[in-house]
Design a protein around this motif. Structure first.
Motif, PDB file in Angstrom:
ATOM      1  N   LYS A   1     -31.729  -0.186  22.288  1.00  0.00           N
ATOM      2  CA  LYS A   1     -31.622  -1.408  21.297  1.00  0.00           C
ATOM      3  C   LYS A   1     -33.144  -1.716  20.858  1.00  0.00           C
ATOM      4  CE  LYS A   1     -27.621  -4.298  21.955  1.00  0.00           C
ATOM      5  NZ  LYS A   1     -26.745  -4.138  22.841  1.00  0.00           N
ATOM      6  N   SER A   2     -34.350  -1.543  21.814  1.00  0.00           N
ATOM      7  CA  SER A   2     -35.321  -2.244  21.600  1.00  0.00           C
ATOM      8  C   SER A   2     -35.903  -1.424  20.329  1.00  0.00           C
ATOM      9  CB  SER A   2     -36.487  -1.618  22.629  1.00  0.00           C
ATOM     10  OG  SER A   2     -36.470  -0.308  22.902  1.00  0.00           O
ATOM     11  N   ILE A   3     -35.830  -0.269  20.246  1.00  0.00           N
ATOM     12  CA  ILE A   3     -36.314   0.706  18.821  1.00  0.00           C
ATOM     13  C   ILE A   3     -35.611   0.180  17.673  1.00  0.00           C
ATOM     14  CG2 ILE A   3     -36.465   2.945  18.051  1.00  0.00           C
ATOM     15  CD1 ILE A   3     -37.825   2.750  20.789  1.00  0.00           C
ATOM     16  N   LEU A   4     -34.163  -0.054  17.679  1.00  0.00           N
ATOM     17  CA  LEU A   4     -33.410  -0.485  16.601  1.00  0.00           C
ATOM     18  C   LEU A   4     -34.019  -2.028  16.240  1.00  0.00           C
ATOM     19  CD1 LEU A   4     -30.139   1.080  17.405  1.00  0.00           C
ATOM     20  CD2 LEU A   4     -31.936   2.066  16.082  1.00  0.00           C
ATOM     21  N   ARG A   5     -34.215  -2.757  17.231  1.00  0.00           N
ATOM     22  CA  ARG A   5     -34.553  -4.130  17.055  1.00  0.00           C
ATOM     23  C   ARG A   5     -36.165  -4.141  16.241  1.00  0.00           C
ATOM     24  NH1 ARG A   5     -32.585  -7.453  22.151  1.00  0.00           N
ATOM     25  NH2 ARG A   5     -30.346  -7.319  21.795  1.00  0.00           N
ATOM     26  N   MET A   6     -36.745  -3.157  16.697  1.00  0.00           N
ATOM     27  CA  MET A   6     -38.158  -3.205  16.199  1.00  0.00           C
ATOM     28  C   MET A   6     -38.173  -2.620  14.843  1.00  0.00           C
ATOM     29  SD  MET A   6     -40.766  -1.500  18.803  1.00  0.00           S
ATOM     30  CE  MET A   6     -40.051  -0.912  20.474  1.00  0.00           C
ATOM     31  N   ILE A   7     -37.197  -1.815  14.235  1.00  0.00           N
ATOM     32  CA  ILE A   7     -36.977  -1.465  12.918  1.00  0.00           C
ATOM     33  C   ILE A   7     -36.560  -2.372  11.985  1.00  0.00           C
ATOM     34  CG2 ILE A   7     -35.581   0.235  11.431  1.00  0.00           C
ATOM     35  CD1 ILE A   7     -35.383   2.062  13.638  1.00  0.00           C
ATOM     36  N   LYS A   8     -35.805  -3.372  12.636  1.00  0.00           N
ATOM     37  CA  LYS A   8     -35.189  -4.730  12.092  1.00  0.00           C
ATOM     38  C   LYS A   8     -36.551  -5.444  11.521  1.00  0.00           C
ATOM     39  CE  LYS A   8     -32.009  -8.418  11.889  1.00  0.00           C
ATOM     40  NZ  LYS A   8     -32.950  -9.356  10.951  1.00  0.00           N
TER      41      LYS A   8
ATOM     42  N   PHE B   1     -29.136   1.330   8.828  1.00  0.00           N
ATOM     43  CA  PHE B   1     -30.284   1.424   7.843  1.00  0.00           C
ATOM     44  C   PHE B   1     -30.133   0.764   6.718  1.00  0.00           C
ATOM     45  CE2 PHE B   1     -31.548   5.315  10.482  1.00  0.00           C
ATOM     46  CZ  PHE B   1     -32.051   4.204  11.502  1.00  0.00           C
ATOM     47  N   LEU B   2     -28.808   1.053   5.929  1.00  0.00           N
ATOM     48  CA  LEU B   2     -28.623   0.463   4.490  1.00  0.00           C
ATOM     49  C   LEU B   2     -28.439  -1.204   4.870  1.00  0.00           C
ATOM     50  CD1 LEU B   2     -26.226   2.665   3.457  1.00  0.00           C
ATOM     51  CD2 LEU B   2     -28.054   2.359   2.153  1.00  0.00           C
ATOM     52  N   SER B   3     -27.861  -1.531   6.175  1.00  0.00           N
ATOM     53  CA  SER B   3     -27.810  -3.044   6.225  1.00  0.00           C
ATOM     54  C   SER B   3     -28.975  -3.824   6.557  1.00  0.00           C
ATOM     55  CB  SER B   3     -26.812  -3.293   7.566  1.00  0.00           C
ATOM     56  OG  SER B   3     -25.512  -2.494   7.462  1.00  0.00           O
ATOM     57  N   LEU B   4     -30.040  -3.198   7.005  1.00  0.00           N
ATOM     58  CA  LEU B   4     -31.281  -3.685   7.389  1.00  0.00           C
ATOM     59  C   LEU B   4     -32.320  -3.581   5.967  1.00  0.00           C
ATOM     60  CD1 LEU B   4     -32.221  -2.180  10.900  1.00  0.00           C
ATOM     61  CD2 LEU B   4     -31.175  -4.498  10.236  1.00  0.00           C
ATOM     62  N   ASP B   5     -31.673  -2.904   5.019  1.00  0.00           N
ATOM     63  CA  ASP B   5     -32.439  -2.649   3.512  1.00  0.00           C
ATOM     64  C   ASP B   5     -33.300  -1.946   3.687  1.00  0.00           C
ATOM     65  OD1 ASP B   5     -30.517  -4.813   2.394  1.00  0.00           O
ATOM     66  OD2 ASP B   5     -31.562  -6.297   3.211  1.00  0.00           O
TER      67      ASP B   5
ATOM     68  N   ASP C   1     -21.801  -4.752   2.091  1.00  0.00           N
ATOM     69  CA  ASP C   1     -21.478  -5.809   2.184  1.00  0.00           C
ATOM     70  C   ASP C   1     -20.215  -6.034   2.990  1.00  0.00           C
ATOM     71  OD1 ASP C   1     -23.335  -7.498   0.786  1.00  0.00           O
ATOM     72  OD2 ASP C   1     -22.016  -8.001  -0.891  1.00  0.00           O
ATOM     73  N   GLU C   2     -19.606  -5.146   3.136  1.00  0.00           N
ATOM     74  CA  GLU C   2     -18.342  -5.059   4.224  1.00  0.00           C
ATOM     75  C   GLU C   2     -18.764  -4.745   5.593  1.00  0.00           C
ATOM     76  OE1 GLU C   2     -15.229  -2.416   2.962  1.00  0.00           O
ATOM     77  OE2 GLU C   2     -14.831  -3.686   1.175  1.00  0.00           O
ATOM     78  N   ILE C   3     -19.655  -3.781   5.680  1.00  0.00           N
ATOM     79  CA  ILE C   3     -20.055  -3.549   7.238  1.00  0.00           C
ATOM     80  C   ILE C   3     -21.211  -4.177   7.799  1.00  0.00           C
ATOM     81  CG2 ILE C   3     -18.647  -1.325   7.101  1.00  0.00           C
ATOM     82  CD1 ILE C   3     -22.386  -1.191   6.634  1.00  0.00           C
TER      83      ILE C   3
ATOM     84  N   LYS D   1     -20.904  -6.488  11.078  1.00  0.00           N
ATOM     85  CA  LYS D   1     -20.217  -5.773  11.995  1.00  0.00           C
ATOM     86  C   LYS D   1     -21.397  -4.811  12.781  1.00  0.00           C
ATOM     87  CE  LYS D   1     -16.938  -2.394  12.179  1.00  0.00           C
ATOM     88  NZ  LYS D   1     -16.306  -1.779  11.307  1.00  0.00           N
ATOM     89  N   VAL D   2     -21.915  -4.017  11.922  1.00  0.00           N
ATOM     90  CA  VAL D   2     -23.070  -2.912  12.222  1.00  0.00           C
ATOM     91  C   VAL D   2     -24.141  -3.666  12.995  1.00  0.00           C
ATOM     92  CG1 VAL D   2     -24.511  -1.205  11.252  1.00  0.00           C
ATOM     93  CG2 VAL D   2     -22.471  -1.343  10.352  1.00  0.00           C
ATOM     94  N   ILE D   3     -24.422  -4.454  12.634  1.00  0.00           N
ATOM     95  CA  ILE D   3     -25.756  -5.270  12.838  1.00  0.00           C
ATOM     96  C   ILE D   3     -25.372  -5.611  14.466  1.00  0.00           C
ATOM     97  CG2 ILE D   3     -27.560  -7.359  12.838  1.00  0.00           C
ATOM     98  CD1 ILE D   3     -27.800  -6.692  10.043  1.00  0.00           C
ATOM     99  N   LYS D   4     -24.291  -6.335  14.615  1.00  0.00           N
ATOM    100  CA  LYS D   4     -23.592  -6.656  15.802  1.00  0.00           C
ATOM    101  C   LYS D   4     -23.513  -5.613  16.702  1.00  0.00           C
ATOM    102  CE  LYS D   4     -20.327  -9.878  17.689  1.00  0.00           C
ATOM    103  NZ  LYS D   4     -18.905 -10.209  17.391  1.00  0.00           N
ATOM    104  N   LYS D   5     -22.918  -4.340  16.278  1.00  0.00           N
ATOM    105  CA  LYS D   5     -22.771  -3.456  17.130  1.00  0.00           C
ATOM    106  C   LYS D   5     -24.076  -2.854  17.766  1.00  0.00           C
ATOM    107  CE  LYS D   5     -21.223   1.357  16.578  1.00  0.00           C
ATOM    108  NZ  LYS D   5     -20.673   2.194  15.582  1.00  0.00           N
ATOM    109  N   PHE D   6     -24.971  -2.754  16.885  1.00  0.00           N
ATOM    110  CA  PHE D   6     -26.416  -1.882  17.332  1.00  0.00           C
ATOM    111  C   PHE D   6     -27.361  -2.571  17.936  1.00  0.00           C
ATOM    112  CE2 PHE D   6     -24.575   1.397  14.517  1.00  0.00           C
ATOM    113  CZ  PHE D   6     -24.701   2.430  15.214  1.00  0.00           C
ATOM    114  N   LEU D   7     -27.618  -3.856  17.410  1.00  0.00           N
ATOM    115  CA  LEU D   7     -28.670  -4.632  17.796  1.00  0.00           C
ATOM    116  C   LEU D   7     -28.315  -5.787  18.709  1.00  0.00           C
ATOM    117  CD1 LEU D   7     -30.180  -5.357  14.221  1.00  0.00           C
ATOM    118  CD2 LEU D   7     -30.682  -3.561  15.858  1.00  0.00           C
TER     119      LEU D   7
END
Ligand code: PEP
Ligand code: MG
Length: 555
Positions: A480-487, A516-520, A544-546, A549-555
């Motif tokens: 999570k720390s890596i994915l949150r840093m990417i955000k 990655f698409l969701s984080l723009d 838009d649809e995902i 859900k995706v941000i909640k799942k990974f971050l």
């Protein structure tokens, strides 16, 4: 059926008979054969040496024309080793003083060198040991007039060995060689590099699992998963045949995506670029329809050579990449030497913790001569295409400003000499240290773009050495720390109006494309063979649809 698990080097599936070559370490001629006429023996040695040099020249030409200069360089290095005065002198002394055969003398001197180097625990030195063995094998072969192995290597089969020499790989016939299995796990050896360049299926790191008794057996090589099936049962044969068909179909289907946009179902676009290390990668880059080069690991121009590449040599390499890419964007990362990427002539000090030591931008700012020479080559090349510069391992705004200052100086010098260059060349920061992540808001004010190097970012954030097998299970880029840093980096980049990409291996991971698409994220840069697969994933996604859900799942 026996199943062996190794490391995938070149992907694909093939079926064939396994032929195990003698261990390369068996090349030593241990029989101390006494001779009477030393001068006759010296002539035998000189003749063998001449034949070996001719053979290396031919190999150089072959690889130069079929692959590229960089890959061919190893044969030039081997030629220099065979011609080395101290090496030749020691061999001749042994023949004359001890009245031994030239094969024994060559083996004995080479073995001494290998024994001495074996005491050093260093990946680079291990690869040099392979070079000495290769040279020794070739010399003894040529002294004996032995061309037996060369003919044999043209038979149709899958070859196995403890290690292959670069010349053995180069002499393989791409049509008949159905794959290679290597006990050694040095996937960055010259042999593996050539196998990749020649697209020969390859699994390495099999260790003692690959036994002599497997010789002559029917096998299946699954280069996708790094698995080898010895005497496969019928269920496995059928399963792998299906996998082979699917793999073929998958590549055919992906081929249909060439020329198509990287656009999601709801109209969001993303740039899919390629990572390269040399000019020889360009065919695959174009074959996979990359939109540009997101990471040119320029340090590869400095490796496997005896001295610094000249400004001219670098300029020609960069210019060639730009011309071949036909005005598509090319991001050149400045020299990221140090840690695992060493060149002897840099005389880098031995360090206890080289990944955190004297490397990359630290060396460049400390040795401005080297840095300026590279920047001059890049800036001169910028007159021939769309190039950007990216600095690795940045940890502070001051560091980035210092690097930009050197660029400014080089620009001024070029201007004074009326040498053309792109005055508006873009300069970006590689975000690969936690420090850079947490000051990305300030860096974004100074930079034109960011590219996140998740390979190093993971090792520095989790304190897990990316090279160390012992902790490889803890190397978790999904942390999570890596994915949150990417955000955080993406948000800071966009707040300040600059684009952000990812050029670490994580970019190839289809399970993260939606995130990655969701984080723009604006750009993903990866090894070219992954591009079309990611394009497919992008085109199947409705952000838009995902998103939620995706941000909640990974971050
Ligand atoms: C990274 O660190 O993620 C990266 C892309 O650079 P390299 O793998 O060359 O260190
Ligand atoms: Mg890195």
């Amino acid at each position: 059926m026996t199943v062996l698990k190794g490391k995938s080097v070149v992907k694909g599936i093939s079926f064939g008979k396994l032929s195990i070559k003698n261990n390369v370490s068996d090349i030593y001629c241990d029989v101390k054969c006494k001779i009477n006429d030393t001068e006759l023996e010296v002539r035998r040695y000189e003749n063998g040496k001449k034949i070996a040099i001719d053979r290396l020249k031919k190999l150089y030409d072959k690889v130069f024309s079929e692959v590229d200069k960089e890959s061919a360089m190893i044969f030039e290095v081997h030629k220099m080793m065979i011609e080395d005065e101290s090496y030749c002198g020691s061999i001749l002394d042994l023949i004359r003083n001890e009245k031994v055969s030239s094969e024994y003398a060559v083996s004995c001197i080479s073995k001494k060198m290998v024994d001495k180097l074996s005491e050093v625990d260093d990946e680079y030195i291990r690869e040099r040991i392979a070079d000495i063995k290769d040279v020794s094998l070739l010399l003894t072969d040529c002294i004996r007039g032995d061309s037996h192995e060369k003919c044999e290597m043209n038979n149709e089969c899958i070859w196995g060995a403890s290690d292959f020499t670069p010349s053995q790989i180069a002499e393989m016939n791409g049509e008949t060689t159905k794959g290679i299995l290597i006990r050694s796990g040095a996937v960055n050896s010259h042999a593996c590099i050539l196998a990749k360049a020649m697209n020969i299926l390859c699994v390495a790191g099999l260790g003692d699992l690959l036994e002599e008794e497997h010789n002559g057996k029917d096998i299946i090589l699954d280069g996708l998963s790094g698995t080898v099936y010895i005497e496969p049962d019928i269920t496995t044969i059928n399963r792998l045949k299906r996998k082979f068909k699917m793999c073929k179909k998958h590549y055919e289907l992906l081929n249909n995506l060439k020329g198509k946009e990287n656009i999601t179902m709801d109209g969001k676009k993303i740039k899919l670029y390629a990572n390269i290390g040399s000019i020889s990668d360009l065919d695959i880059v174009k074959g996979n329809d990359a939109g540009g080069i997101g990471l040119f690991r320029s340090e590869f121009l400095y490796l496997r050579r005896k001295n610094y590449p000249s400004e001219e040599e670098q300029f020609n390499a960069y210019k060639k990449v730009l011309e071949e890419m036909e005005n598509k964007e090319v991001i050149i990362r400045t020299l990221d030497i140090g840690a695992d990427k060493k060149a002897e002539y840099f005389n880098l000090p031995k360090e206890d913790n080289p990944a955190m030591g004297y490397r990359a931008i630290r060396i460049c700012l400390d040795r401005p001569q080297i840095f300026k020479q590279q920047l001059r080559a890049i800036l001169r090349a910028s007159a021939f295409g769309k190039v950007s510069i990216m600095f690795p391992m940045i940890i502070s705004v001051e560091e980035f400003k210092s690097a930009k200052k050197v660029v400014k100086e080089v620009k001024r010098e070029l201007k004074e000499n009326n040498i053309p260059f792109d005055k508006n060349i873009k300069m970006g920061v590689m975000i690969e240290t936690p420090a850079a992540v947490f000051i990305s808001d300030e860096l974004a004010r100074e930079a034109d773009f960011f590219s996140i190097g998740t390979n190093d970012l993971t090792q520095y954030s989790l304190a897990v050495d990316r090279q160390n097998n012992k902790v490889s299970d803890m190397y978790d880029p999904y942390h999570k720390s890596i994915l949150r840093m990417i955000k955080l980096v993406a948000d800071n980049a966009h707040k300040h109006g600059i684009w952000v990409g990812i050029c670490g291996e994580l970019a190839t991971d289809e399970n993260l494309t939606e995130l990655f698409l969701s984080l723009d994220i604006d750009e993903l840069s990866m090894s070219s063979p992954f591009i079309l697969g990611i394009r497919k994933k992008v085109r199947e996604t409705n952000v838009d649809e995902i998103r939620e859900k995706v941000i909640k799942k990974f971050l």
